[in-house]
Design an enzyme around this catalytic site. Structure first.
Site, mmCIF file in Angstrom:
data_model
loop_
_atom_site.group_PDB
_atom_site.id
_atom_site.type_symbol
_atom_site.label_atom_id
_atom_site.label_comp_id
_atom_site.label_asym_id
_atom_site.label_seq_id
_atom_site.Cartn_x
_atom_site.Cartn_y
_atom_site.Cartn_z
ATOM 1 N N ASP A 56 -11.601 -1.492 12.280
ATOM 2 C CA ASP A 56 -11.940 -1.390 10.858
ATOM 3 C C ASP A 56 -13.393 -1.801 10.640
ATOM 4 O OD1 ASP A 56 -9.300 -0.660 10.078
ATOM 5 O OD2 ASP A 56 -8.679 -2.751 10.291
ATOM 6 N N CYS A 109 -9.526 -14.107 17.453
ATOM 7 C CA CYS A 109 -10.145 -12.952 18.094
ATOM 8 C C CYS A 109 -11.414 -12.618 17.318
ATOM 9 C CB CYS A 109 -9.197 -11.763 18.049
ATOM 10 S SG CYS A 109 -7.543 -12.185 18.613
ATOM 11 N N ARG A 128 -8.961 -9.446 9.741
ATOM 12 C CA ARG A 128 -8.857 -10.396 8.625
ATOM 13 C C ARG A 128 -9.769 -11.594 8.872
ATOM 14 N NH1 ARG A 128 -3.068 -9.097 8.564
ATOM 15 N NH2 ARG A 128 -3.030 -7.143 7.401
ATOM 16 N N ASP A 170 -7.511 3.465 10.101
ATOM 17 C CA ASP A 170 -7.022 2.910 8.845
ATOM 18 C C ASP A 170 -8.138 3.173 7.833
ATOM 19 O OD1 ASP A 170 -5.127 1.657 7.331
ATOM 20 O OD2 ASP A 170 -5.033 -0.141 8.584
ATOM 21 N N CYS A 198 -3.921 -18.702 13.903
ATOM 22 C CA CYS A 198 -3.609 -17.963 15.116
ATOM 23 C C CYS A 198 -3.854 -18.903 16.290
ATOM 24 C CB CYS A 198 -4.507 -16.748 15.269
ATOM 25 S SG CYS A 198 -4.350 -15.605 13.889
ATOM 26 N N ARG A 254 0.828 -1.197 0.000
ATOM 27 C CA ARG A 254 0.000 0.000 0.000
ATOM 28 C C ARG A 254 0.865 1.250 0.000
ATOM 29 N NH1 ARG A 254 -2.759 1.169 5.482
ATOM 30 N NH2 ARG A 254 -4.301 -0.406 4.957
ATOM 31 N N TYR A 255 1.865 1.277 0.879
ATOM 32 C CA TYR A 255 2.792 2.407 0.944
ATOM 33 C C TYR A 255 4.002 2.054 0.080
ATOM 34 C CZ TYR A 255 0.209 3.574 5.266
ATOM 35 O OH TYR A 255 -0.749 3.872 6.197
ATOM 36 N N CYS A 261 -11.314 -9.661 14.674
ATOM 37 C CA CYS A 261 -10.161 -9.637 13.762
ATOM 38 C C CYS A 261 -10.455 -8.912 12.454
ATOM 39 C CB CYS A 261 -9.736 -11.061 13.449
ATOM 40 S SG CYS A 261 -8.316 -11.113 12.345
ATOM 41 N N ARG A 295 7.033 0.087 2.075
ATOM 42 C CA ARG A 295 6.871 -1.029 3.000
ATOM 43 C C ARG A 295 5.694 -1.925 2.613
ATOM 44 N NH1 ARG A 295 5.361 3.897 4.880
ATOM 45 N NH2 ARG A 295 3.842 4.116 6.563
ATOM 46 N N LYS A 352 -3.160 4.938 7.088
ATOM 47 C CA LYS A 352 -3.497 5.227 8.479
ATOM 48 C C LYS A 352 -3.368 6.721 8.737
ATOM 49 C CE LYS A 352 -1.818 0.801 10.308
ATOM 50 N NZ LYS A 352 -1.299 0.244 9.037
HETATM 51 C C1 LIG Z 1 -0.187 -0.501 8.902
HETATM 52 C C2 LIG Z 1 0.368 -0.900 7.627
HETATM 53 C C3 LIG Z 1 1.728 -0.732 7.344
HETATM 54 C C4 LIG Z 1 2.711 -0.188 8.331
HETATM 55 O O1 LIG Z 1 2.363 1.085 8.744
HETATM 56 P P1 LIG Z 1 3.260 1.877 9.796
HETATM 57 O O2 LIG Z 1 2.484 3.120 10.035
HETATM 58 O O3 LIG Z 1 4.577 2.089 9.121
HETATM 59 O O4 LIG Z 1 3.414 1.009 11.011
HETATM 60 C C5 LIG Z 1 2.170 -1.090 6.091
HETATM 61 N N1 LIG Z 1 1.345 -1.594 5.172
HETATM 62 C C6 LIG Z 1 0.032 -1.772 5.407
HETATM 63 C C7 LIG Z 1 -0.823 -2.347 4.346
HETATM 64 C C8 LIG Z 1 -0.494 -1.445 6.653
HETATM 65 O O5 LIG Z 1 -1.789 -1.658 6.908
HETATM 66 S S1 SF4 Z 2 -6.474 -10.235 15.618
HETATM 67 FE FE1 SF4 Z 2 -6.784 -11.734 13.946
HETATM 68 S S2 SF4 Z 2 -4.737 -12.083 13.121
HETATM 69 FE FE2 SF4 Z 2 -4.477 -11.143 15.145
HETATM 70 S S3 SF4 Z 2 -4.275 -12.880 16.562
HETATM 71 FE FE3 SF4 Z 2 -6.423 -12.295 16.541
HETATM 72 S S4 SF4 Z 2 -7.360 -13.614 15.003
HETATM 73 FE FE4 SF4 Z 2 -5.158 -13.673 14.648
#
Ligand SMILES: *Cc1c(COP(=O)(O)O)cnc(C)c1O
Ligand code: SF4
Length: 346
Positions: free
Chosen positions: A268, A107, A112, A305, A103, A90-91, A110, A94, A312
């Site tokens: 989210d 949770c 995801r 986010d 996991c 996305r960025y 979550c 990184r 973010k």
């Molecule tokens: C949160 C996130 C990051 C890292 O973000 P930082 O602000 O640098 O910690 C990188 N990629 C994605 C897709 C993210 O959601």
């Molecule tokens: S928040 Fe989602 S990815 Fe993180 S530990 Fe819990 S279930 Fe796993």
């Protein structure tokens, strides 16, 4: 098997076992787990004191998960920001590499939720590593999932070795909740392994002060002793930590176990998690209750986010306004102080 693997093998995957213990009707819970997976480690289970307490809410299914159809399974657009499956870019500089679907505990909130614990996402590790290798702009790789620390030591070592072989990857981060849910996973052997790949950062995920157990503290201590800087990401959760005094105990407790609070996430807009939502206004009140009232080091960024994978954005309580060239600033006691913004001029 190592002790942590035995603990994981002893994890409970049928909520009826727990419901019976607490005298709760299990049928509605099992309807939820037919759709979203359930798993809880004996360690995390031992932290539940009563039905619906802040620990229970995080791990036990809630029928409301099934009736949340307003929200989107993937509001952050992770799938379309993935140049290869399982790698989110996305960025520019990184990426997030999803290395596991599993996991120690699932949770309920979550982000995801659409894919953890279901074996429905296939990360193509070879293609992901090849993409990183041919993209020199990528200097920071976060391993996420699922939980990367559920990988066996040898697989983790192999993956880290292959990442480290890419010269433009300056740093590696691992996001993991095992210090909270399966602290025995943080073995001395794992710490020796991770230490070979510095600079390596671990971001863990504590949401409530009751998760700061002696076992979790020892796990974080072992990581810190291996020279790994530890951060924490918390999700703001209704009925769990959307309260200033709870949050203050959490962030102070984290510093006491050598973990630096990094982010508080506004939850989210993920389908199945709507009952955890707290307003942004409430989140700002919680932040307001921290700044100035505890060590500055204890204060994380409160971030949203943005939907669609737009990034973010940190939010701060509104504590200043301009009056001409003068700033009117409000301190932690609520006093408004004038601050003249002088420039040395030319
Ligand atoms: C949160 C996130 C990051 C890292 O973000 P930082 O602000 O640098 O910690 C990188 N990629 C994605 C897709 C993210 O959601
Ligand atoms: S928040 Fe989602 S990815 Fe993180 S530990 Fe819990 S279930 Fe796993």
């Amino acid at each position: 098997m190592e002790p942590w693997q035995r603990q994981l093998a002893a994890a409970i995957i049928d909520p009826a076992e727990i419901a019976a213990r607490f005298g709760v009707d299990s049928k509605p819970l099992q309807e939820v787990t037919a759709r979203y997976p359930f798993r809880i480690t004996p360690h995390y289970l031992s932290l539940i004191e009563a039905p619906d307490d802040p620990i229970w809410r995080q791990c036990m299914p809630d029928p409301r998960e099934l009736y949340d159809d307003r929200q989107n399974p993937d509001p952050l657009n992770e799938e379309s920001l993935s140049p290869v499956p399982g790698l989110i870019h996305r960025y520019p500089d990184r990426v997030v590499l999803l290395v596991s679907n599993a996991c120690a505990m699932y949770c309920r909130f979550c982000m995801r939720k659409r894919q953890v614990g279901c074996g429905c996402r296939k990360t193509d590790l070879a293609s992901a590593l090849a993409y990183i290798a041919v993209t020199p702009a990528i200097r920071d790789v976060t391993l996420s999932g699922g939980d990367p620390l559920l990988l066996p030591d040898d697989e983790l070592a192999d993956l880290l070795t292959r990442l480290r072989a890419i010269s433009h990857v300056e740093m590696i981060r691992i996001g993991s909740r095992v210090p909270v849910t399966l602290p025995s996973r943080i073995t001395p052997k794992l710490c020796r392994l991770l230490k070979r790949f510095h600079p390596l950062y671990v971001n863990t995920h504590f949401n409530h002060p009751r998760e700061l157990t002696p076992q979790a503290a020892a796990a974080c201590g072992r990581l810190a002793d291996a020279g790994i800087p530890l951060g924490n990401q918390t999700v703001l959760l209704k009925g769990v930590n959307d309260d200033t005094s709870v949050m203050k105990r959490l962030v102070q407790g984290l510093l006491a176990i050598r973990v630096r609070p990094y982010y508080i996430h506004q939850i989210d807009l993920v389908r199945g998690t709507g009952h955890f939502r707290t307003s942004v206004r409430r989140g700002l009140e919680v932040m307001e209750g921290l700044r100035g009232h505890t060590s500055g080091l204890a204060i994380p960024y409160y971030v949203i986010d943005l939907p669609g994978g737009k990034g973010k954005v940190p939010l701060l309580p509104d504590n200043g306004e301009w009056r001409g060239d003068t700033l009117l600033l409000r301190n932690y006691l609520g006093e408004c102080i004038e601050y003249e913004d002088l420039d040395s001029g030319s």
